[in-house]
Motif scaffolding. Structure first.
Motif, short mmCIF file in Angstrom:
data_model
loop_
_atom_site.label_atom_id
_atom_site.label_comp_id
_atom_site.label_asym_id
_atom_site.label_seq_id
_atom_site.Cartn_x
_atom_site.Cartn_y
_atom_site.Cartn_z
N GLY A 101 13.65 27.27 39.30
CA GLY A 101 14.35 28.55 38.94
C GLY A 101 13.85 28.82 37.47
N ILE A 102 13.40 30.04 37.39
CA ILE A 102 12.73 30.64 36.10
C ILE A 102 13.60 31.96 35.59
N GLY A 103 14.10 32.10 34.36
CA GLY A 103 15.03 33.10 34.25
C GLY A 103 14.65 33.96 33.07
N SER B 295 14.71 31.53 29.97
CA SER B 295 13.82 32.40 28.91
C SER B 295 13.61 31.82 27.62
N GLU B 296 12.51 31.91 26.99
CA GLU B 296 12.27 31.31 25.75
C GLU B 296 13.24 32.20 24.58
N ASN B 297 13.55 33.31 25.06
CA ASN B 297 14.33 34.09 24.01
C ASN B 297 15.94 33.70 24.04
N LEU C 74 5.31 24.10 36.13
CA LEU C 74 6.36 24.15 37.11
C LEU C 74 5.86 24.65 38.42
N VAL C 75 5.49 25.79 38.37
CA VAL C 75 5.14 26.63 39.41
C VAL C 75 4.08 25.96 40.38
N ASN C 76 2.92 25.18 39.52
CA ASN C 76 1.88 24.69 40.43
C ASN C 76 2.07 23.28 40.63
N LEU D 230 12.21 33.48 40.64
CA LEU D 230 11.80 34.05 39.28
C LEU D 230 12.44 35.14 39.17
N THR D 231 13.22 35.50 38.13
CA THR D 231 13.91 36.64 37.61
C THR D 231 13.09 36.96 36.36
N GLY D 232 12.40 38.10 36.56
CA GLY D 232 11.57 38.60 35.34
C GLY D 232 10.98 39.88 35.65
N LYS E 129 2.02 37.08 38.94
CA LYS E 129 1.36 36.02 38.63
C LYS E 129 1.87 34.69 39.30
N VAL E 130 3.37 34.79 39.18
CA VAL E 130 3.98 33.52 39.90
C VAL E 130 3.85 33.55 41.18
N ALA E 131 4.07 34.64 41.95
CA ALA E 131 3.80 34.85 43.29
C ALA E 131 2.48 34.35 43.68
N ILE F 206 12.03 50.66 30.87
CA ILE F 206 12.16 50.62 29.44
C ILE F 206 12.79 49.39 29.07
N PHE F 207 13.80 48.98 29.94
CA PHE F 207 14.73 47.81 29.77
C PHE F 207 15.42 47.84 28.09
N GLY F 208 15.92 49.10 27.96
CA GLY F 208 16.72 49.40 26.90
C GLY F 208 17.78 50.41 27.06
N GLY G 175 11.34 49.44 43.74
CA GLY G 175 12.61 49.54 44.79
C GLY G 175 13.82 48.55 44.64
N LEU G 176 14.19 48.42 43.52
CA LEU G 176 15.32 47.44 43.23
C LEU G 176 16.45 48.08 43.59
N SER G 177 16.99 49.21 43.17
CA SER G 177 18.32 49.91 43.35
C SER G 177 18.40 51.39 43.47
P1 NAD Z 1 9.22 38.14 31.65
O1 NAD Z 1 8.60 38.51 33.01
O2 NAD Z 1 8.59 38.10 30.54
O3 NAD Z 1 9.86 36.51 31.78
C1 NAD Z 1 10.61 35.89 32.82
C2 NAD Z 1 10.51 34.53 32.81
O4 NAD Z 1 9.41 34.17 33.44
C3 NAD Z 1 10.45 33.90 31.14
O5 NAD Z 1 11.35 32.71 31.42
C4 NAD Z 1 8.98 33.21 31.02
O6 NAD Z 1 8.82 32.26 30.19
C5 NAD Z 1 8.48 33.18 32.38
N1 NAD Z 1 6.99 33.50 32.58
C6 NAD Z 1 6.26 34.27 31.91
N2 NAD Z 1 5.11 33.98 32.45
C7 NAD Z 1 4.99 33.17 33.37
C8 NAD Z 1 3.88 32.54 34.36
N3 NAD Z 1 2.89 32.90 34.15
N4 NAD Z 1 4.21 31.71 35.03
C9 NAD Z 1 5.74 31.21 35.08
N5 NAD Z 1 6.74 31.60 34.42
C10 NAD Z 1 6.24 32.69 33.43
O7 NAD Z 1 10.78 39.05 31.86
P2 NAD Z 1 11.62 39.13 30.59
O8 NAD Z 1 11.32 39.90 29.70
O9 NAD Z 1 12.35 37.68 30.35
O10 NAD Z 1 12.98 39.90 31.31
C11 NAD Z 1 12.88 41.24 31.64
C12 NAD Z 1 12.42 41.53 33.09
O11 NAD Z 1 13.22 40.87 34.05
C13 NAD Z 1 12.52 43.15 33.31
O12 NAD Z 1 11.45 43.69 33.96
C14 NAD Z 1 13.91 43.20 34.25
O13 NAD Z 1 13.82 44.20 35.23
C15 NAD Z 1 13.51 41.97 35.09
N6 NAD Z 1 14.85 41.45 35.47
C16 NAD Z 1 14.95 41.28 36.84
C17 NAD Z 1 16.45 41.08 37.41
C18 NAD Z 1 16.68 41.12 38.92
O14 NAD Z 1 17.44 40.29 39.34
N7 NAD Z 1 15.67 41.91 39.79
C19 NAD Z 1 17.18 40.50 36.57
C20 NAD Z 1 17.08 40.55 35.33
C21 NAD Z 1 15.97 40.99 34.73
#
Ligand code: NAD
Length: 487
Positions: free
Chosen positions: A148-150, A178-180, A215-217, A226-228, A235-237, A385-387, A411-413
């Motif tokens: 899981g990556i958050g 997340s590192e944040n 982790l992914v590889n 992944l949530t991101g 990249k992850v996919a 924008i995420f703000g 196409g999230l919501s």
């Molecule tokens: P981000 O994509 O910068 O990072 C997400 C995570 O991925 C972090 O833990 C980061 O360290 C890791 N990561 C970055 N590059 C990677 C790589 N190449 N391989 C593997 N891991 C990698 O996102 P963020 O800034 O932390 O979060 C904001 C984003 O997340 C926004 O776009 C938001 O919409 C999205 N989000 C989506 C959902 C959802 O459920 N759909 C929920 C919350 C946030």
């Protein structure tokens, strides 16, 4: 330091440190103060976490679902008992107001453990398929080691939304926050051990975009959730596809929220505010393109302005505070640059647009901001924008607004406010999104599937659907007679 954990990682049932990893400083977003200093995982730590998960998983998968569920439900109870402590940690980690974290973060994580702990005994059943003498049956089996990556907006919730279904289905997990926001997931790992989870099944390692790929590889990892953001998702996919791993992608959005002129305007304003300003706008499913039918535009904007300007911005630990800071300095810079673009591209600033003057100079605050007269081509209407920045766009008729709402790669919501029952269903039927709301917005209880379509991702979290994404089908054909071979 205010929130220093015992060590950076949690592996095989205990805290683990490796100071060779680069330093991750955790900052309290309301003040910029360093509240913890951790280390990113070295390759040796990654190996150790995956090896622990791999070792522990078969025995866990062999336990009865009821026995697994009992442990998860106990974890939910512990989380509820410690809600205040976990919520304060979440507020320190993210800057989100305690008013929110106390009702939305550990509690929704606990819901997840309770739900999956409860449904698992029935949720993994297979099918019996009669074949006229012969028969077949299917089994739902776990995948093995899941990663899981958050993201940083809901760190504890994400750690649980991935961990609970993965564990319920009989997998082991290695989670990288997340590192944040590195702190909350460590507590979840600790609580799971206290609830009786055998060691090695839920491991947490720290790191950033350079740690994720390790982790992914990894060949022993069967699935990545992944949530991101969308760029990270791509990249992850792509990396996961190289080894044909299972993936769930919960990515970004630019979701439409449509207000028809027959809607209850106060409810629509409330929905739009919740769907843009909750968690200081750092919510993936936010309805950031608010389409308002022209006849009610003035009424909508005046109520919105009045209610937005009443929001209480300030110290996140004060129970009265409704708007906290952004998660980081960088995120605030990004949001401010979008606000500047909105102004220069000709949108009308209705309220906000700056840094509030009643808060500490070191905190990463942004005023809740509303732009009106936004057009589809403007950058603020196209990019996430995420703000706390709401874009209000005008529209005239139903067909037009559906086409414009769908004219995005995301196409999230999506959401619709209307008093016309048939129109509500007709419109959501045509909107291209994974999760939709009629006459409300952003409610995501664990019972319902959550996830995106188009570039917002695939796979679903929550509900029974999540179990399908953490397991696979095994089909067994049983021959009941002699084998008749033509040779
Ligand atoms: P981000 O994509 O910068 O990072 C997400 C995570 O991925 C972090 O833990 C980061 O360290 C890791 N990561 C970055 N590059 C990677 C790589 N190449 N391989 C593997 N891991 C990698 O996102 P963020 O800034 O932390 O979060 C904001 C984003 O997340 C926004 O776009 C938001 O919409 C999205 N989000 C989506 C959902 C959802 O459920 N759909 C929920 C919350 C946030």
């Amino acid at each position: 330091m205010k929130a220093q954990p015992k060590a950076s990682h949690f592996i095989d049932g205990d805290y683990v440190e490796d100071e060779a990893g680069s330093v991750i400083e955790s900052l309290y977003p309301a003040t910029g103060e360093v509240i913890a200093r951790l280390h990113a995982a070295t390759p040796a730590i990654v190996e150790r976490a995956i090896a622990a998960a791999k070792r522990a998983q078969p025995e866990w998968a062999a336990m009865s679902p009821t026995a697994r569920g009992r442990i998860l439900k106990r974890a939910a109870e512990i989380m509820r008992t410690r809600n205040r402590e976990l919520s304060e940690l979440e507020t320190l980690d993210t800057g989100k107001p305690i008013q929110e974290t106390i009702v939305a973060d550990p509690t929704s994580g606990a819901d997840s453990f309770e739900f999956f702990g409860g449904v698992i005994a029935a949720g993994m059943n297979g099918q019996y398929i009669p074949l006229g003498g012969d028969f077949a049956y299917t089994k739902r089996v776990p995948l093995g080691v899941c990663v899981g990556i958050g993201a940083w907006n809901y760190p504890q919730q994400i750690a649980c939304w991935k961990g609970a279904p993965a564990l319920a289905a009989g997998n082991a997990m290695v989670f990288k926050p997340s590192e944040n926001t590195p702190l909350g997931a460590l507590k979840i790992a600790e609580i799971l051990i206290e609830a009786g989870l055998p060691k090695g099944l839920y491991n947490v390692i720290q790191g950033d975009r350079t740690t994720g790929p390790l982790l992914v590889n990894h060949p022993d990892v069967a699935k990545v959730s992944l949530t991101g953001s969308v760029p990270t998702g791509r990249k992850v996919a792509a990396a996961a596809a190289g080894q044909l791993k299972h993936v769930t992608m919960e990515l970004g959005g630019k979701s439409p929220l449509i207000v028809f002129d027959d809607a209850d305007i106060d409810s629509a304003v409330g929905g739009a505010m919740l769907g843009n300003f909750y968690s200081t706008g750092q919510v993936c499913s936010n309805g950031t393109r608010v389409f308002v039918q022209r006849k009610v535009k003035d009424q909508f904007l005046s109520r919105l302005k009045e209610r937005t300007e009443r929001m209480i911005i300030g110290d996140p630990m004060n129970e009265a505070t409704q708007v906290g800071p952004m998660v980081s300095f960088d995120q605030r810079q990004k949001v401010m640059s979008y606000i500047d673009k909105g102004k220069t591209e000709g949108a009308t600033l209705v309220t906000g647009g700056g840094i509030p003057n009643n808060v500490s100079g070191e905190g990463y605050y942004v005023q809740p901001t509303v732009f009106a007269d936004v057009t589809d081509e403007m950058t603020i209407a196209r990019e996430e924008i995420f703000g706390p920045v709401m874009c209000v766009l005008d529209f005239d008729d139903e067909a037009e607004v559906i086409a414009r709402a769908n004219a995005t790669e995301f196409g999230l919501s999506a959401g619709v406010f209307t008093a016309d029952l048939t129109r509500g269903h007709r419109v959501v039927d045509q909107l291209e999104a994974g999760t939709l709301w009629i006459n409300t917005y952003n409610l995501c209880p664990v019972e319902i599937p959550f996830g995106g379509s188009k570039q917002s991702g695939f796979g679903r979290e929550n509900s029974l659907a999540a179990l399908e994404h953490y397991s696979e089908l095994k089909t067994v054909y049983v021959g009941m007679g002699k084998v008749e071979a033509p040779y």
